[in-house]
Each structure stands twice: as C-alpha cells, then as structure tokens.
Enzyme design. Structure first.
Site, mmCIF file in Angstrom:
data_model
loop_
_atom_site.group_PDB
_atom_site.id
_atom_site.type_symbol
_atom_site.label_atom_id
_atom_site.label_comp_id
_atom_site.label_asym_id
_atom_site.label_seq_id
_atom_site.Cartn_x
_atom_site.Cartn_y
_atom_site.Cartn_z
ATOM 1 N N ASP A 40 40.400 56.805 41.344
ATOM 2 C CA ASP A 40 39.834 56.144 39.490
ATOM 3 C C ASP A 40 41.325 55.631 39.479
ATOM 4 O O ASP A 40 41.153 55.400 37.629
ATOM 5 C CB ASP A 40 39.400 57.601 39.194
ATOM 6 C CG ASP A 40 38.424 57.919 40.207
ATOM 7 O OD1 ASP A 40 37.548 57.591 40.261
ATOM 8 O OD2 ASP A 40 38.397 59.694 39.222
ATOM 9 N N HIS A 246 67.973 47.325 48.231
ATOM 10 C CA HIS A 246 67.322 47.192 47.639
ATOM 11 C C HIS A 246 67.170 49.190 47.483
ATOM 12 O O HIS A 246 65.867 49.480 47.955
ATOM 13 C CB HIS A 246 66.569 47.014 48.494
ATOM 14 C CG HIS A 246 66.496 45.185 49.038
ATOM 15 N ND1 HIS A 246 65.773 44.325 49.018
ATOM 16 C CD2 HIS A 246 66.540 44.262 47.712
ATOM 17 C CE1 HIS A 246 65.889 43.059 48.798
ATOM 18 N NE2 HIS A 246 67.421 43.698 48.129
ATOM 19 N N ASP A 263 70.770 46.552 38.556
ATOM 20 C CA ASP A 263 69.954 44.939 39.435
ATOM 21 C C ASP A 263 68.611 45.138 38.759
ATOM 22 O O ASP A 263 67.496 46.051 39.738
ATOM 23 C CB ASP A 263 70.394 45.143 40.793
ATOM 24 C CG ASP A 263 69.645 43.316 41.167
ATOM 25 O OD1 ASP A 263 68.706 43.084 40.671
ATOM 26 O OD2 ASP A 263 69.958 42.387 42.447
ATOM 27 N N ASP A 274 66.584 38.479 36.255
ATOM 28 C CA ASP A 274 67.275 38.827 37.208
ATOM 29 C C ASP A 274 68.648 38.947 37.378
ATOM 30 O O ASP A 274 69.473 38.060 37.886
ATOM 31 C CB ASP A 274 66.814 37.773 39.019
ATOM 32 C CG ASP A 274 67.034 38.568 39.540
ATOM 33 O OD1 ASP A 274 67.601 39.847 39.639
ATOM 34 O OD2 ASP A 274 67.327 37.834 41.096
ATOM 35 N N HIS A 353 73.991 39.028 52.008
ATOM 36 C CA HIS A 353 72.641 38.174 51.275
ATOM 37 C C HIS A 353 73.167 36.953 51.003
ATOM 38 O O HIS A 353 74.226 36.647 51.752
ATOM 39 C CB HIS A 353 71.853 39.208 50.738
ATOM 40 C CG HIS A 353 72.769 39.852 49.819
ATOM 41 N ND1 HIS A 353 73.290 38.778 49.183
ATOM 42 C CD2 HIS A 353 73.052 40.135 49.264
ATOM 43 C CE1 HIS A 353 74.422 39.187 47.761
ATOM 44 N NE2 HIS A 353 74.180 40.379 48.254
ATOM 45 N N HIS A 357 68.323 32.222 44.998
ATOM 46 C CA HIS A 357 66.703 32.033 45.328
ATOM 47 C C HIS A 357 66.222 31.458 43.759
ATOM 48 O O HIS A 357 67.501 31.614 42.625
ATOM 49 C CB HIS A 357 66.461 33.144 45.539
ATOM 50 C CG HIS A 357 66.556 34.776 44.865
ATOM 51 N ND1 HIS A 357 65.576 34.702 42.951
ATOM 52 C CD2 HIS A 357 67.713 35.610 44.282
ATOM 53 C CE1 HIS A 357 66.526 35.292 42.908
ATOM 54 N NE2 HIS A 357 66.887 36.238 43.853
ATOM 55 N N HIS A 364 61.569 36.366 43.615
ATOM 56 C CA HIS A 364 62.230 35.266 44.123
ATOM 57 C C HIS A 364 60.886 34.002 43.948
ATOM 58 O O HIS A 364 59.936 33.943 44.991
ATOM 59 C CB HIS A 364 61.652 35.606 46.001
ATOM 60 C CG HIS A 364 62.328 36.855 46.295
ATOM 61 N ND1 HIS A 364 63.676 37.340 47.295
ATOM 62 C CD2 HIS A 364 63.972 36.898 45.249
ATOM 63 C CE1 HIS A 364 64.568 38.048 46.876
ATOM 64 N NE2 HIS A 364 64.823 38.211 45.900
ATOM 65 N N GLU A 390 74.189 34.717 42.811
ATOM 66 C CA GLU A 390 74.613 36.373 43.059
ATOM 67 C C GLU A 390 75.321 36.802 44.784
ATOM 68 O O GLU A 390 74.904 37.964 45.303
ATOM 69 C CB GLU A 390 73.315 37.080 43.444
ATOM 70 C CG GLU A 390 72.236 37.358 43.624
ATOM 71 C CD GLU A 390 71.327 37.407 44.021
ATOM 72 O OE1 GLU A 390 71.105 38.905 44.271
ATOM 73 O OE2 GLU A 390 69.698 37.012 43.884
ATOM 74 N N TYR A 394 79.687 44.242 49.437
ATOM 75 C CA TYR A 394 79.533 45.219 50.575
ATOM 76 C C TYR A 394 80.025 46.731 51.580
ATOM 77 O O TYR A 394 80.206 45.757 52.764
ATOM 78 C CB TYR A 394 78.019 45.898 50.641
ATOM 79 C CG TYR A 394 77.621 44.899 49.354
ATOM 80 C CD1 TYR A 394 77.126 45.413 48.253
ATOM 81 C CD2 TYR A 394 77.150 43.704 49.989
ATOM 82 C CE1 TYR A 394 76.494 44.464 47.338
ATOM 83 C CE2 TYR A 394 76.571 43.016 49.145
ATOM 84 C CZ TYR A 394 75.804 43.531 47.432
ATOM 85 O OH TYR A 394 74.950 42.607 46.830
ATOM 86 N N ARG A 411 77.601 43.737 42.744
ATOM 87 C CA ARG A 411 77.329 42.429 43.311
ATOM 88 C C ARG A 411 77.311 42.215 41.471
ATOM 89 O O ARG A 411 77.545 43.282 40.956
ATOM 90 C CB ARG A 411 76.238 42.661 43.825
ATOM 91 C CG ARG A 411 74.427 41.350 43.653
ATOM 92 C CD ARG A 411 73.526 41.633 43.996
ATOM 93 N NE ARG A 411 72.966 42.471 43.730
ATOM 94 C CZ ARG A 411 72.754 43.410 44.324
ATOM 95 N NH1 ARG A 411 73.223 44.068 44.996
ATOM 96 N NH2 ARG A 411 71.578 44.615 44.385
ATOM 97 N N GLU A 413 75.199 38.910 39.419
ATOM 98 C CA GLU A 413 74.400 37.764 38.960
ATOM 99 C C GLU A 413 73.703 37.213 38.041
ATOM 100 O O GLU A 413 73.612 38.261 37.093
ATOM 101 C CB GLU A 413 73.338 39.065 39.933
ATOM 102 C CG GLU A 413 71.967 37.779 39.950
ATOM 103 C CD GLU A 413 70.702 38.947 40.955
ATOM 104 O OE1 GLU A 413 70.499 39.893 40.584
ATOM 105 O OE2 GLU A 413 69.775 37.963 41.334
HETATM 106 MN MN LIG Z 1 68.407 38.081 42.593
#
Ligand SMILES: [Mn+2]
Length: 444
Positions: A40, A246, A263, A274, A353, A357, A364, A390, A394, A411, A413
C-alpha cells in the site's frame, strides 16, 4: 541571483521540434509507473524524464503517441477519472483536461486498451518507422510487437517488411543536450539551492556528529527552497568513507581531524544540480589533507579554465589528469616519467572515474558524447551544454598509497554551462578555496 519568477517551459515548442525530427515516424512514450515500496505504499513519484520533457504531465499509466505524418500529431492516453480512487489519491487529470491543459490534439482514456491500440494502428499505417524504447516494460513490449503485426496485416499487400524500431532517446538526446533559457534558469536555481545546502553542511559538521545529521541539513535547505526532490541520493562520507565513490549509507560518526566529502544535488522543477565539496570537520585541514585537497583543486580549476565552445570533455579530463599526475609526483605518491604514468594510467588506482558527465533533467543526463556512431570523434562543446567537472583523489586504507595519505578522499565538483563567451560556473556560490572552506567550517 535567485530566480523566483521562472519563464514557463514551452512544451508546445519542444513537441514542434520533436515532431520535425520524427519526420514520417511514430513515437510512443510510457509514463513512469509507481514503484512499490511495501504494501500500500509507493516510492515518491517522478515522471520519466523524456515523457515529462515532451508533455509536462506527471501522471502514471499515461501514454503519449506522436505521429509526424498525420493530423493527430500528439495524442495522450490517461487514466479515466475514478471517483473512488480520487478519494484516496486526489484528482487525476482525465481525458478532457488532458486535451485542454496539455495541448494534445486528442486525448483518450487509457482503458480499455483497444482505444490506444486502434489509434496506434492508424498512426503506423502512415509511418516509415517506430520510435519506441524496447526493454523497459516487457508487457508493453509484447503489446507493441503484436500491434505491429496487426498493423502490417491491415496495411494489406505492400511488399514492405515490418517497420524498423528505433530508440527515441537518440532524437531527444539532441534536444535535451542544448538547454533553453528556461532550462538554464531551473538549473541555476537548483545550483543556488544546492550551494546554500553545502555551505550549511560546512557550518554545522563537527566531530561527534553522525553523517546522517549533515544529510538532514542538506535536505532541509533543499526543501525549504522548494526543490521537489534530490537529484540523486546524497553522499555524506567521512573519514575512510570518503574513498567509497558511491557511499550513501551515511551512518558513521565523524571523528576529530577527519574529512567529510559531500556529494549532493537538489532537483528543482525536474532539473538537478550536482555538487561535491570536501572539508575538514575539525575546521582545519591536516597537512596531508591540505596537500591532496590542493592537488585536486588545482586540477579542477585548470580543467574548468579549458571549458569553452569547441573543446571536448576528453580534453578537459586529460587536463585534470595531467595536473593531478604532476601533483602526485611532487608529493612522491607516483614516481617515474610522466609519459609512462599517463600511458599506463598508473593514476587510475587513485583517480578511477571520469571528470565530466552531462547534467540536466537526469544527473547523468542524456546527450551525445561522440559526433558519430562509430565513437571516434568526440562531441565539441557548444553554448547551452551543461556538464560537471569533478576530479578526485582517493587513497583508501587498502590502497598502496603512502601510509600518511591513507583514508583521505577528496572530490571537488562544479556544474558548468557553456556560453558563447566561454563558460559559466553555475555552482560558484559554494566556496572551494582552502582559506574560504576553513573559515566556513570553523564558524561556531
Ligand atoms: Mn557528478
């Protein structure tokens, strides 16, 4: 800076352009379905981006049918009004209002199924191809395949084969990649809201707090400024979690002298920001943190400086990589000839990475990365394109990095809009220089 009065999105103009690109084709788009969370209860609803882009309609169980070659160019199929259901879920649009409010040439109930089926057959008889994304809804796929057989039979003996099925994303990607003024306003609002949220996060984060407390601060800023949703789950990663690209669990308690990598992006009227920032929870970077942060910042600024019409995303990535490799050599984290490090991609264990993008309705976003199907020539940047820059470094505790850098992840960005003059940083509202970040963090 902040836009309260937004230009309305001109959905009719989008459809006009889309219909031109369809030529003699027919296109079918399905609305997003409600995703069940548990009995529900549904996850919050968000319309599928392409469907929303062309219709502005936020209702599940809807179908949009476009025909480039007949008078009924845009037809909508929506749930019939149901008084019992509306007691629980509120009013649905219904076929009448779908025509008057959403500009359809004709609108019909989506039930019984024969209503859509007959309209589809009629449209296909005058079409040279079908644009429909196969594989997203198996049940609807089967229905479409059967309908194509029926349309083929009903067309009589023509000697022609079945219609080719193409992915409409190809046509829409081209349109969605170049943002209109109204879209840029929404992206700018998303960026402003997100910038404020990140500044708040820097101000409140301190040792002893949990990551989810900072996540809540971000969400609060998004919602009080009218951002409908998150563009994606917020990453609030402290200490060794900064090295998990992530990480979204956001459950850890922050300790003294750690970094916090945030992030997060607000979605404003279907357009998302972003932003990533990394800052010291105790108010000042340690020496090692400062070295790594400085390396990433130098790379990020060099990459952004390159952004302008005519450049490509791989050129921007290459600049970020080359600057970071020099910095890593200076810090004695990488050794040897730069040429070999670049050729063998020895930096990949610390920078796994890409740098950019496309950004828009989807974090993305759709958009071509190449100028041709063979993926050889990269797409040149043009005014109206929006993308992220970005870079990050690491050094996970398990990596082969020097011990003093282990557990450091950084990071930075920003979101970039290409203009005729060069580039505009939509997210410049959130500081990134070391002194600025430290002074924000140390505020009580
Ligand atoms: Mn990004």
């Amino acid at each position: 800076m902040w836009q309260n009065e937004l230009q309305p999105i001109n959905f009719a103009n989008r459809r006009k352009k889309f219909l031109q690109s369809l030529k003699k084709g027919v296109a079918v788009f399905l609305a997003a379905e409600h995703a069940v969370r548990n009995p529900d209860v549904h996850h919050p609803y968000r319309q599928e981006s392409n469907f929303y882009y062309l219709t502005g309609l936020e209702e599940a169980k809807s179908i949009a049918l476009f025909s480039g070659n007949q008078k009924l160019a845009f037809q909508l199929f929506v749930q019939p009004r149901d008084k019992d259901q509306e007691i629980w879920h509120g009013k649905t649009i219904g076929p009448d209002a779908a025509k008057s409010q959403f500009g359809a040439d004709a609108a019909h109930p989506s039930q019984p199924e024969s209503v859509f089926d007959d309209a589809f057959i009629e449209a296909m008889k005058q079409a040279d191809r079908l644009y429909y994304r196969v594989g997203q809804d198996r049940v609807f796929d089967q229905r479409i395949f059967k309908l194509l057989q029926r349309a083929h039979r009903e067309r009589g003996r023509t000697g022609r084969g079945l219609w080719p099925i193409c992915d409409p994303t190809e046509l829409l990607a081209e349109m969605r990649q170049l943002k209109s003024k109204a879209e840029i306003e929404r992206l700018q609002n998303a960026a402003h809201i997100t910038a404020e949220a990140h500044i708040n996060a820097m101000r409140v984060a301190k040792p002893g707090m949990f990551e989810y407390e900072v996540e809540a601060v971000l969400y609060h800023a998004f919602r009080v400024h009218g951002a409908g949703r998150l563009g994606y789950p917020s990453i609030v990663a402290s200490g060794p979690n900064t090295c998990v690209l992530h990480y979204t669990a956001n459950q850890r308690r922050m300790k003294d002298h750690e970094l916090l990598l945030v992030d997060a992006g607000a979605e404003y009227d279907y357009y998302t920001a972003d932003i990533s920032r990394t800052f010291p929870v105790s108010g000042a970077f340690t020496e090692e943190q400062r070295e790594i942060y400085g390396a990433v910042l130098t790379a990020q600024k060099a990459a952004i400086r390159l952004a302008r019409p005519g450049k490509t995303l791989p050129e921007i990535h290459q600049t970020a990589v080359e600057v970071m490799v020099e910095e890593l050599k200076r810090l004695k984290i990488l050794k040897g000839a730069t040429k070999q490090i670049l050729q063998k991609k020895e930096y990949r264990s610390f920078y796994p990475h890409g740098t950019s993008h496309w950004l828009g309705m989807d974090v993305h976003d759709v958009g071509h990365y190449y100028e041709d199907e063979t993926s050889t020539r990269h797409r040149k940047l043009e005014p109206g394109m929006v993308f992220t820059v970005e870079p990050g470094l690491y050094f996970s505790p398990e990596s082969n990095a020097p011990a003093r850098y282990k557990g450091i992840g950084v990071r930075i960005e920003d979101d970039i809009l290409i203009t005729s003059r060069g580039a505009e940083v939509l997210t410049s509202g959130v500081p990134k220089e070391i002194e600025e970040v430290e002074s924000l963090c140390s505020q009580p």
